[in-house]
Enzyme design. Structure first.
Site, mmCIF file in Angstrom:
data_model
loop_
_atom_site.group_PDB
_atom_site.id
_atom_site.type_symbol
_atom_site.label_atom_id
_atom_site.label_comp_id
_atom_site.label_asym_id
_atom_site.label_seq_id
_atom_site.Cartn_x
_atom_site.Cartn_y
_atom_site.Cartn_z
ATOM 1 N N LYS A 209 16.058 -10.532 0.594
ATOM 2 C CA LYS A 209 14.660 -10.762 0.954
ATOM 3 C C LYS A 209 13.754 -9.818 0.165
ATOM 4 O O LYS A 209 14.223 -8.891 -0.500
ATOM 5 C CB LYS A 209 14.471 -10.547 2.459
ATOM 6 C CG LYS A 209 14.871 -9.151 2.927
ATOM 7 C CD LYS A 209 14.774 -9.013 4.435
ATOM 8 C CE LYS A 209 15.194 -7.609 4.855
ATOM 9 N NZ LYS A 209 14.982 -7.372 6.283
ATOM 10 N N ARG B 256 12.518 -5.585 18.713
ATOM 11 C CA ARG B 256 11.635 -6.174 17.703
ATOM 12 C C ARG B 256 11.767 -7.687 17.826
ATOM 13 O O ARG B 256 10.928 -8.333 18.441
ATOM 14 C CB ARG B 256 12.021 -5.656 16.309
ATOM 15 C CG ARG B 256 11.055 -6.057 15.219
ATOM 16 C CD ARG B 256 11.441 -5.440 13.885
ATOM 17 N NE ARG B 256 12.742 -5.891 13.415
ATOM 18 C CZ ARG B 256 13.282 -5.517 12.257
ATOM 19 N NH1 ARG B 256 12.636 -4.656 11.463
ATOM 20 N NH2 ARG B 256 14.473 -5.971 11.885
ATOM 21 N N TYR C 83 -8.201 13.984 -10.366
ATOM 22 C CA TYR C 83 -9.260 13.649 -9.419
ATOM 23 C C TYR C 83 -9.294 14.648 -8.266
ATOM 24 O O TYR C 83 -8.275 15.021 -7.708
ATOM 25 C CB TYR C 83 -9.039 12.250 -8.843
ATOM 26 C CG TYR C 83 -9.363 11.120 -9.789
ATOM 27 C CD1 TYR C 83 -10.659 10.948 -10.269
ATOM 28 C CD2 TYR C 83 -8.381 10.222 -10.187
ATOM 29 C CE1 TYR C 83 -10.969 9.901 -11.124
ATOM 30 C CE2 TYR C 83 -8.682 9.173 -11.050
ATOM 31 C CZ TYR C 83 -9.980 9.022 -11.510
ATOM 32 O OH TYR C 83 -10.276 7.990 -12.371
ATOM 33 N N MET D 122 -4.420 5.531 -11.112
ATOM 34 C CA MET D 122 -3.957 4.151 -11.200
ATOM 35 C C MET D 122 -2.924 3.973 -12.306
ATOM 36 O O MET D 122 -1.933 3.247 -12.129
ATOM 37 C CB MET D 122 -5.134 3.203 -11.446
ATOM 38 C CG MET D 122 -4.730 1.734 -11.482
ATOM 39 S SD MET D 122 -6.117 0.637 -11.799
ATOM 40 C CE MET D 122 -7.027 0.791 -10.253
#
Length: 364
Positions: free
Chosen positions: A35, A129, A254, A302
């Site tokens: 998956k 779940r 940053y 990024m």
């Protein structure tokens, strides 16, 4: 020259890890979890290179991708169907489905199909779940035995919540609950995930369902892949694209969150959150430069990260940088980043170049 950020996939390692599954659970059939695009490794790429007895996916779209590619081994939808309109497709393509809620039972009882479906009753043995409550399993089983849409050979399954903790008795409690809920009911059983396969042999039953171990990461909280004789399939790498000499007190990246403690070289590597490298990775996250360890400094951008090169005076622009994989276990990176290896492997973005090492290359 194209951007250097690359995922190398070692299919020989994938085959090795499946052999490890079979060695740990001899005589059991293996349903491999493919998956989420094969845990980020490519759904079809993984399925075509695994000699598995069956495949497990999360939804019908993934299952149909396998069928359309000519893969005809059993495929189980781990979450079952989401709506009744999916049932005829499942029957047409000979898909197996989990049934984890009474609503899905009603869907089956109200549906007429070309061929009956093989189903797996999913029992909530303690994860809370998905799964039928243990007290209603026998009654649901009997209802489905008389349902024309259901093939008579039903399976019984559950999922382990804390098998990655070797010293936790929750797994034994789940095993006890599962055995009690299925007592006297015919059918093949499946309980063991990767951690169950390696750490809890009493959970093996008829089918085991490996996931993360196939891709070369340890399923345990207290070990790395090599400790479990697993090999990493994915290596995420890039190259240095700049080396800057900065003065003591100068800020990097940053927000200026990392300050140079002395005059030093800072490397810039071409990888960032746009490639799937985690934005929240803190300063101190390990990376390899030329096969030797150093650390991330400053915020992840990024497209770029910055690296401490004080112990790498030989580093040059173009040198290789490994973010995780061969030589740097993904589990180590995940621990520093406060996530799990699954999330890192599944998070690689489409712009990252893929390099595949075939099984033939591995065995040559």
């Amino acid at each position: 020259m194209s951007r250097a950020t690359t995922v190398r996939l070692d299919l020989g390692a994938l085959v090795h890890n499946l052999r490890r599954v079979r060695a740990a659970a001899p005589g059991r059939r293996v349903m491999t979890a493919v998956k989420a695009e094969g845990y980020g490794h490519g759904l079809l790429r993984v399925a075509r290179n695994l000699d598995a007895d069956a495949f497990a996916v999360s939804c019908i779209e993934e299952a149909l991708t396998l069928r359309e590619a000519g893969i005809d081994r059993p495929v189980l939808l781990l979450e079952g169907v989401f709506e009744a309109s999916e049932l005829p497709l499942c029957a047409r393509h000979r898909l197996e489905i989990a049934v984890h809620h009474p609503e899905q039972v009603l869907m089956l009882e109200r549906t007429r199909l070309e061929w009956p479906l093989r189903i797996w009753l999913k029992i909530d043995s303690g994860m809370h779940r998905l799964g039928l409550q243990p007290g209603i399993v026998a009654a649901i089983y009997q209802r489905l035995l008389s349902c024309p849409a259901v093939a008579p050979q039903m399976g019984l399954m559950s999922h382990l919540a804390r098998a990655d903790e070797r010293d936790c008795d929750a797994t034994l409690q789940q095993l006890q609950t599962f055995n009690a809920a299925t007592a006297g009911l015919p059918g093949e059983r499946s309980l063991a995930n990767s951690a169950g396969i390696l750490g809890w042999p009493q959970t093996h039953f008829d089918w085991v369902r490996p996931g993360i171990m196939l891709y070369g990461a340890s399923p345990f909280v207290d070990s790395l892949a090599a400790d479990e004789n697993l090999r990493p399939v994915m290596t995420l790498s890039t190259r240095l694209i700049a080396i800057n000499r900065l003065r003591q007190g100068e800020a990097v990246g940053y927000g200026g969150t990392w300050i140079c403690p002395e005059e030093m070289d800072v490397g810039v590597a071409a990888v960032g959150y746009g490639d799937g490298y985690p934005r929240h990775a803190p300063s101190g996250t390990p990376v390899l430069v030329n096969g030797r360890e150093t650390v991330l400094i400053g915020r992840v951008s990024m497209d770029m990260i910055t690296l401490d090169l004080r112990r790498h005076p030989e580093a040059r622009i173009g040198d290789p940088v490994v973010l995780w994989g061969e030589g740097l276990p993904v589990e180590r990176v995940a621990a520093v980043v406060s996530t799990i290896s699954y999330a890192l492997l599944c998070g690689i973005t489409a712009r990252v170049r893929i390099q595949v090492i075939s099984v033939e290359d591995f065995t040559a």
